[in-house]
Write a protein that holds these residues in place. Structure first.
Motif, mmCIF file in Angstrom:
data_model
loop_
_atom_site.group_PDB
_atom_site.id
_atom_site.type_symbol
_atom_site.label_atom_id
_atom_site.label_comp_id
_atom_site.label_asym_id
_atom_site.label_seq_id
_atom_site.Cartn_x
_atom_site.Cartn_y
_atom_site.Cartn_z
ATOM 1 N N ALA A 150 0.795 -1.229 0.000
ATOM 2 C CA ALA A 150 0.000 0.000 0.000
ATOM 3 C C ALA A 150 0.824 1.274 0.000
ATOM 4 O O ALA A 150 0.407 2.296 -0.560
ATOM 5 N N LEU A 151 2.009 1.255 0.629
ATOM 6 C CA LEU A 151 2.795 2.480 0.784
ATOM 7 C C LEU A 151 3.100 3.186 -0.540
ATOM 8 O O LEU A 151 3.025 4.421 -0.603
ATOM 9 N N PRO A 152 3.469 2.474 -1.612
ATOM 10 C CA PRO A 152 3.775 3.202 -2.847
ATOM 11 C C PRO A 152 2.603 4.010 -3.386
ATOM 12 O O PRO A 152 2.797 4.983 -4.108
ATOM 13 N N HIS A 153 1.375 3.602 -3.041
ATOM 14 C CA HIS A 153 0.198 4.320 -3.523
ATOM 15 C C HIS A 153 -0.249 5.406 -2.545
ATOM 16 O O HIS A 153 -1.070 6.253 -2.897
ATOM 17 N N LEU A 154 0.299 5.357 -1.331
ATOM 18 C CA LEU A 154 -0.153 6.294 -0.297
ATOM 19 C C LEU A 154 0.176 7.732 -0.678
ATOM 20 O O LEU A 154 -0.596 8.648 -0.385
ATOM 21 N N GLY A 155 1.320 7.926 -1.338
ATOM 22 C CA GLY A 155 1.705 9.277 -1.722
ATOM 23 C C GLY A 155 0.684 9.938 -2.626
ATOM 24 O O GLY A 155 0.318 11.106 -2.421
ATOM 25 N N SER A 156 0.213 9.194 -3.632
ATOM 26 C CA SER A 156 -0.789 9.769 -4.541
ATOM 27 C C SER A 156 -2.122 9.960 -3.837
ATOM 28 O O SER A 156 -2.842 10.922 -4.115
ATOM 29 N N TRP A 157 -2.463 9.058 -2.900
ATOM 30 C CA TRP A 157 -3.712 9.219 -2.155
ATOM 31 C C TRP A 157 -3.672 10.455 -1.265
ATOM 32 O O TRP A 157 -4.667 11.159 -1.110
ATOM 33 N N LEU A 158 -2.502 10.721 -0.687
ATOM 34 C CA LEU A 158 -2.380 11.841 0.243
ATOM 35 C C LEU A 158 -2.019 13.154 -0.440
ATOM 36 O O LEU A 158 -1.994 14.201 0.219
ATOM 37 N N ARG A 159 -1.727 13.105 -1.726
ATOM 38 C CA ARG A 159 -1.252 14.313 -2.396
ATOM 39 C C ARG A 159 -2.214 15.489 -2.251
ATOM 40 O O ARG A 159 -1.773 16.610 -1.960
ATOM 41 N N PRO A 160 -3.517 15.329 -2.433
ATOM 42 C CA PRO A 160 -4.415 16.487 -2.251
ATOM 43 C C PRO A 160 -4.323 17.089 -0.844
ATOM 44 O O PRO A 160 -4.357 18.312 -0.684
ATOM 45 N N LEU A 161 -4.169 16.221 0.161
ATOM 46 C CA LEU A 161 -4.060 16.717 1.533
ATOM 47 C C LEU A 161 -2.737 17.449 1.743
ATOM 48 O O LEU A 161 -2.697 18.528 2.345
ATOM 49 N N PHE A 162 -1.640 16.875 1.244
ATOM 50 C CA PHE A 162 -0.336 17.526 1.358
ATOM 51 C C PHE A 162 -0.350 18.893 0.679
ATOM 52 O O PHE A 162 0.165 19.885 1.207
ATOM 53 N N ASP A 209 4.203 24.300 7.532
ATOM 54 C CA ASP A 209 5.181 23.252 7.791
ATOM 55 C C ASP A 209 4.906 22.495 9.077
ATOM 56 O O ASP A 209 5.041 21.266 9.129
ATOM 57 N N THR A 210 4.518 23.195 10.129
ATOM 58 C CA THR A 210 4.288 22.529 11.410
ATOM 59 C C THR A 210 3.153 21.513 11.303
ATOM 60 O O THR A 210 3.274 20.366 11.752
ATOM 61 N N VAL A 211 2.063 21.930 10.682
ATOM 62 C CA VAL A 211 0.919 21.030 10.530
ATOM 63 C C VAL A 211 1.278 19.873 9.615
ATOM 64 O O VAL A 211 0.920 18.712 9.868
ATOM 65 N N LEU A 212 1.996 20.165 8.534
ATOM 66 C CA LEU A 212 2.359 19.133 7.570
ATOM 67 C C LEU A 212 3.273 18.091 8.216
ATOM 68 O O LEU A 212 3.078 16.880 8.033
ATOM 69 N N ASN A 213 4.264 18.540 8.995
ATOM 70 C CA ASN A 213 5.166 17.600 9.656
ATOM 71 C C ASN A 213 4.439 16.781 10.711
ATOM 72 O O ASN A 213 4.701 15.584 10.881
ATOM 73 N N ALA A 214 3.514 17.425 11.422
ATOM 74 C CA ALA A 214 2.725 16.687 12.414
ATOM 75 C C ALA A 214 1.876 15.617 11.733
ATOM 76 O O ALA A 214 1.749 14.490 12.236
ATOM 77 N N LEU A 215 1.311 15.967 10.574
ATOM 78 C CA LEU A 215 0.500 14.999 9.834
ATOM 79 C C LEU A 215 1.348 13.820 9.380
ATOM 80 O O LEU A 215 0.917 12.658 9.473
#
Length: 936
Positions: free
Chosen positions: A97-109, A116-122
Motif C-alpha cells: 500500500a505504501l507506494p500508492h499512499l503518496g498519490s492518495w495523500l497528495r491532495p491533503l499535502f 510546515d508545522t501542521v504538515l510535519n505533524a500529519l
C-alpha cells in the motif's frame, strides 16, 4: 519426539531457531518499510528520524504491554504464532500500500503546503498509525516467548542471551540477503512476501512445538491482568542502564556510520554491511552473555566492568582505526568492495557492539530478580531500552554531530558509558570505580585532539594531490561537507563539494558545461518560460544559469541539505555570483521527491542536478514514478531536463533509466554535455522550434556564458543531440525500467568502462551521430533546415573531442582538425589543456605583472591560437619556451612555424627536440604537407 520437546535444551534450541527466522523477517520488513516510507514522506534526515521514531514507538508499545500483563488462558506459543502471522499479514499490506499512499495523500499535502508545522505533524501521525500495529506485535514477540512454561526450569539469563543473540543474528542475515539478493531478484513486493513467509514458518514451528508439548499454562484466575504490586520497587538504576545503553549504542551507530563514510562509498551495499557488522556484534554478544550467565552475570562488579569495557573499547577502536594508514586510490571507492567495507566496519564497531550485546541480557537478568515474571521482566527492560534507542539517533544526528563533530561525539558516548558504571556500583566500591572512570575520561579528553583532522584530510587526499585545498568544512545533520578550491596563478579556479568522501559536485569547466545545459537546453526550447524548479543545488552552476534568463519570474530551488545552501557564500572566483541572492530565487530544505508530491505549484521548467545515481537514496530520483511526478508538475508544454552520467553505470542500468524516463515522457530525447554526461529532456506536450535569433541568443550575458562552456554558435547546441523517442524505444526494447518496486535494477557494481565507451561511441562517432540527427523526426520539428545543415560539421568536432578523452590522444591531429575545419575556440583550448577560465585569469595576471610566471605565456599562446592568431601564439610560446622549456613547447612551435611558412625555424627547433613517437608522427605530417626536413 514428545520427550525431545520436553527436554529444555532442545526446546531452547528450537525457540532460538524460531527467533532466528523472525529476526530475518523483521529486518527485511524494517528495510522495506523505511525505504518505502521515504518515498511517501521524503528522504531527508528529518523524515528518516520521523519514520524511525514511529517504528520505535510501536516496539516500545509492545514492550509496555508485555511489561504490565500476564498471559493466563492462552499458551504463549499460540500467542507468539498469532503475533508472527499478524506481522506477516500487516507487513505485506504496508509494503503493497505504501507506494500508492503518496498519490492518495497528495491532495491533503498540497492543501497544507506552506504550513510546515501542521504538515510535519500529519506526516508523523500517519507514519505512526501505519507502523503501529505490526511494530507493536514485533515488540511483543520475545517477551511472549519467554513466558513459555516449558522454559521455567531453565536459567533465565541463559535463555534470554540465546534468544536475543539468535534473533539479532537473524537480523544480520536479513540485512545482507535482502540487499544482495532478494530485492534484486524479487523486487520489494516479492521480498515482502518472502519475509511474510518466514514469519509464517516461525509461527508454524511454534504451533507444532505447542501442540506436542505436555507442559500446561497456569490455571486461570479471576484477574486476567497482573500488574506490579503497589509496594514493589522498580529497579530504577538497572532500568536507567537499559535506557542509557540503548540510547548510547544507537547514538554511536549514527556517529560510526557518519565517520565510516569518510572511507566508504555511500551506497546501499555499504550501509547493509555496516549495519550487519553492528548486529553481528550485538548478536554474538548476546550468545556469549547467555553462555556465561550463571557464572558472571550476577557478579556485583560485572555490569560496572562491562560498562567501563565498552567505554574503553569505543575509544580504542577509534584511536587505533587503520583508516589514515590506508593508501588512498580512486578504486578504493568502488561501491561493491564488500571485503574492505567489512574490515573497516569490524575495526571500528564490532568490539563495542559485542560488549553491548553482552550488556542487555545481563541487565535484564538482574532486573528479573525483582520482577514477578519473565515476560514482565523482558518487556519492562526492553521498553526502557527501546525508548533510549529511539532518542539516541536524534541526539546523535541533531545535537552531537552538527555541534560537536564525530570525534567529540564518540568521546561523549565513551564518557557516558564510564559514568554509567557508577550507577551500578555499590557505594563501598565507588572510590575504585570513580578512579577508573576519571582515568577513562582523562584519556578521552587528552586524546589526540587533531586525530579527526587526519580523517578529514584522508577523505580530501585524492583531490589535494591535484592542487585543491580546503576552504570550509561543515559536519551537518546528514553529511560531512568539505568545500575544496583549486587556484591558478593565485586566483580561484574552481570549487569542489566533497560530501563525506565523495565528490558530489564541482565547478570544473567540464562540469560547468553539462550543469549549465540543464538550464539552457529547456530555456532554448521554451524561451518564454516564467517558472522554474531546480532539484538539488550542488555548487549552484545550474541555478546561476537559470538566473541569467530575463523571462523567468520565479525560481524555486530544493535541496535536502541546509548546509549546501550555507556554503554558497564561501565560493569565489572569476565571474562568480551567488544565485541565492537573486530576488526571484526561493529555497526549500526538503526532499526533492516529497516536494514534487506535496507542492501545488506547476512549472515551465523542472531540472535536476541530483547526486550520482548509485549514492544511497539517489535511486529514488531516477525511477519511473519520480519522472511521472516531474511530468505532473509541469505546465502544458513544460520541459524537464535531468542528468544521466552514463560513465558511472553499466549499459543495462543506463537503459533501465532511459526506459523509466521515456515511460513518463512519451516526447523524450537525450542530449550530450561533455560526451558521457548525458541529459534527458522530456516535454509535457509538443516541442517548439529552436530559433537562433530568439531566446538565449538575444541575451549577451547568456551568449557569453554559452561560449565559455563550449556552445559558441546556435548550431552547436543542435549538434548535442544523441537520440529521440524512437531510438529510445529501440535501445530499451526488452529492458525493464527502473521503478520504485525494483530499485536494484540499478546495482552497486562498478561501471564497465569499456562497455560504456562502446555504447557511447555508437551515438558520438560522427557518421552514426549524423545519421541519427538527419533521420530524427524530433529534429525535423525542432531544428530549422538551415540550422540542420550548418550543424553537421560539429559532429566531427564532438567525435574527436570524445576520442581524445577515452584513448591516447594525438594532440596535433586534433589541433589540426579544429584549426582547419572549424572556427571554434574551446576545442583548441581543451587540446592544449586549458580553458576560458584559466585564460581569463592569465590575461588579468599579464596586465598586472611586469614579469608574469611562465604558465601565463602558455595560456596567452593558447588563447591566441584559439583566435587563429598564429603570430601572436608563436610570440607567447617563444617567451614560454625561453623561460621554462618543455618538449611540448618545441613540438608546438615546430608545427606553428611550418603553418606560418617558417620552415627554417621549424627545422632548427626540431633539431634540439627529443625524438618520440609523437614527434615522429608530427615530422612526417609536416614533411608531407610543408616540405619540412626532419632531424636525422
Amino acid at each position: 519426539m514428545l520427550r525431545q520437546l520436553e527436554c529444555v535444551p532442545v526446546r531452547v534450541a528450537i525457540i532460538s531457531v524460531i527467533l532466528f527466522l523472525s529476526g530475518i523477517s523483521a529486518l527485511l520488513f524494517e528495510t522495506l518499510w523505511l525505504r518505502l516510507s521515504g518515498l511517501v514522506f521524503g528522504n531527508s534526515v528529518w523524515s528518516a528520524a520521523l519514520i524511525l521514531s514511529s517504528f520505535m514507538a510501536g516496539l516500545a508499545l509492545g514492550n509496555a504491554i508485555a511489561s504490565r500483563s500476564k498471559l493466563q488462558r492462552w499458551q504463549p506459543l499460540h500467542i507468539y504464532a498469532a503475533l508472527e502471522i499478524a506481522v506477516a499479514l500487516l507487513g505485506c499490506i504496508i509494503v503493497f500500500a505504501l507506494p500508492h499512499l503518496g498519490s492518495w495523500l497528495r491532495p491533503l499535502f498540497q492543501a497544507l503546503w506552506g504550513h510546515d508545522t501542521v504538515l510535519n505533524a500529519l506526516r508523523l501521525i500517519i507514519s505512526f498509525v501505519i507502523l503501529l500495529i505490526p511494530t507493536t506485535a514485533m515488540g511483543l514477540t520475545l517477551p511472549v516467548l519467554l513466558d513459555d512454561p516449558g522454559l521455567r526450569r531453565y536459567d533465565f539469563g541463559r535463555a534470554l542471551g540465546f534468544f536475543y543473540g539468535f534473533n539479532t543474528l537473524g537480523a544480520v542475515v536479513g540485512a545482507l540477503i535482502g540487499e544482495v539478493f532478494l530485492i534484486k531478484a524479487f523486487g520489494l513486493l516479492g521480498t515482502s512476501l518472502l519475509a511474510g513467509a518466514l514469519n509464517c514458518t516461525a509461527a508454524a514451528i511454534a504451533l507444532i512445538v505447542a501442540a506436542r508439548s505436555r507442559t500446561k499454562v497456569d490455571p486461570p484466575v479471576q484477574d486476567r491482568h497482573l500488574h506490579l504490586a503497589e509496594n514493589s520497587k522498580w529497579p530504577w538504576r538497572l532500568l536507567l542502564i537499559s535506557f542509557a545503553s540503548g540510547a548510547l549504542l544507537l547514538c554511536l551507530e549514527v556517529v560510526w556510520f557518519r565517520f565510516l563514510r569518510l572511507y566508504i562509498a555511500s551506497s546501499s551495499t555499504a550501509f547493509a554491511v555496516m549495519l550487519a557488522v553492528v548486529l553481528a556484534g550485538i548478536g554474538s554478544g548476546g550468545l556469549v552473555s547467555g553462555a556465561m550467565s550463571r557464572r558472571f552475570a550476577r557478579h556485583k562488579y560485572f555490569l560496572a566492568s562491562l560498562l567501563l569495557a565498552i567505554a574503553i573499547t569505543t575509544l580504542l577502536c577509534y584511536f587505533l582505526f587503520p583508516g589514515p594508514a590506508l593508501q588512498r586510490k580512486a578504486e578504493a571507492f568502488y561501491l561493491d568492495r564488500w571485503s574492505e567495507i567489512t574490515l573497516l566496519s569490524l575495526a571500528l564497531m564490532f568490539g563495542p557492539a559485542f560488549l553491548s550485546g553482552v550488556m542487555f541480557p545481563a541487565v535484564t537478568a538482574r532486573v528479573q530478580d525483582v520482577m514477578p515474571g519473565w515476560m514482565n521482566t523482558v518487556g519492562l527492560t526492553t521498553l526502557f531500552n527501546t525508548i533510549g534507542a529511539a532518542i539516541g539517533p536524534v541526539v546523535g544526528s541533531f545535537i552531537l554531530l552538527p555541534f560537536f563533530g564525530f570525534q567529540w561525539a564518540l568521546i561523549f558516548c565513551a564518557a557516558a558509558y564510564a559514568l554509567l558504571a557508577i550507577a551500578v556500583t555499590e557505594r563501598a566500591s565507588w572510590r575504585l570505580t570513580l578512579g577508573i572512570v576519571a582515568a577513562v575520561i582523562a584519556v578521552a579528553v587528552v586524546s589526540p585532539r587533531r586525530l579527526n583532522e587526519e580523517h578529514f584530510a584522508n577523505a580530501r587526499r585524492l583531490f589535494e594531490q591535484d592542487g585543491e585545498h580546503l576552504v570550509k568544512r561543515i559536519e551537518g545533520t546528514a553529511d560531512t561537507l568539505q568545500l575544496m578550491r583549486a587556484d591558478f596563478l593565485g586566483e580561484p579556479y574552481y570549487h569542489r563539494l566533497l560530501t563525506n568522501a565523495f565528490s558530489m559536485s564541482a565547478t570544473t569547466p567540464a562540469s560547468h558545461r553539462y550543469m549549465r545545459l540543464f538550464a539552457y537546453l529547456p530555456l532554448a526550447l521554451r524561451p518564454e518560460a516564467e517558472d522554474a524548479l531546480l532539484i538539488c543545488y550542488g555548487l549552484g552552476a545550474t541555478a546561476d544559469a537559470l538566473t541569467r534568463s530575463p523571462t523567468l519570474r520565479k525560481i524555486d530551488i530544493v535541496d535536502i541539505s541546509r548546509e549546501v545552501f550555507a556554503l554558497a557564500d564561501d565560493q569565489s572566483g572569476f565571474d562568480y555570483r551567488n544565485p541565492l541572492h537573486d530576488q526571484r530565487v526561493k529555497t526549500f530544505v526538503q526532499d526533492g521527491r516529497f516536494f514534487l508530491q506535496a507542492s501545488p505549484r506547476q512549472y515551465d521548467i523542472i531540472t535536476g542536478e541530483p547526486p550520482p545515481p548509485k549514492v544511497i537514496g539517489a535511486v529514488n530520483l531516477y525511477t519511473a514514478e519520480f519522472f511521472s511526478l516531474m511530468r505532473d508538475r509541469l505546465k502544458d508544454g513544460g520541459i524537464a531536463s535531468f542528468w544521466l552520467p552514463i560513465y558511472q553505470m553499466r549499459v543495462d542500468e543506463v537503459k533501465a533509466i532511459l526506459a523509466a524516463f521515456h515511460s513518463a515522457f512519451p516526447n523524450a530525447s537525450v542530449w550530450a554535455g561533455p560526451d558521457e554526461e548525458w541529459i534527458m529532456v522530456g516535454v509535457n506536450g509538443a516541442t517548439r522550434t529552436l530559433d537562433a535569433n530568439d531566446g538565449l541568443w538575444r541575451e549577451e550575458n547568456i551568449r557569453q556564458d554559452l561560449a565559455r562552456i563550449g556552445i559558441e554558435v546556435p548550431e552547436q547546441l543542435a549538434a548535442l543531440f544523441v537520440m529521440d523517442s524512437a531510438e529510445m524505444d529501440r535501445v530499451t526494447s526488452g529492458i525493464a525500467p527502473l521503478t520504485d518496486f525494483f530499485p536494484k535494477r540499478l546495482t552497486d557494481e562498478a561501471s564497465d568502462t569499456n562497455a560504456i565507451h562502446d555504447f557511447a561511441l555508437t551515438y558520438l562517432r560522427a557518421p552514426a551521430a549524423t545519421r541519427q540527427f538527419e533521420s530524427s523526426s524530433l529534429i525535423d520539428k525542432v531544428v530549422p533546415p538551415s540550422m540542420r545543415k550548418a550543424a553537421a560539421p560539429f559532429f566531427a568536432v564532438r567525435d574527436e573531442r570524445f576520442l581524445s578523452r577515452i584513448r591516447e590522444p594525438n594532440p596535433f591531429a586534433a589541433l589540426d582538425l579544429y584549426l582547419q575545419r572549424s572556427r571554434l575556440r574551446v576545442p583548441v583550448l581543451e587540446i592544449l589543456h586549458t580553458d576560458e577560465f584559466r585564460v581569463a585569469i592569465a590575461e588579468r595576471t599579464a596586465q598586472k605583472e611586469a614579469s608574469p610566471a611562465p604558465e601565463v605565456f602558455w595560456e596567452l599562446a593558447a588563447s591566441a591560437l584559439a583566435r587563429r592568431d598564429i603570430p601572436g601564439a608563436i610570440q607567447q610560446l617563444e617567451r614560454k619556451h625561453a623561460a621554462q622549456p618543455e618538449p611540448i613547447d618545441a613540438l608546438l612551435l615546430t608545427y606553428l612555424y611550418c603553418v606560418s611558412d617558417k620552415i627554417d625555424k621549424a627545422e632548427a627547433i626540431a633539431a634540439g627536440s627529443e625524438k618520440t613517437k609523437l614527434a615522429d608522427w608530427l615530422w612526417r605530417k609536416l614533411q608531407a604537407e610543408y616540405g619540412f626536413r626532419p632531424p636525422p
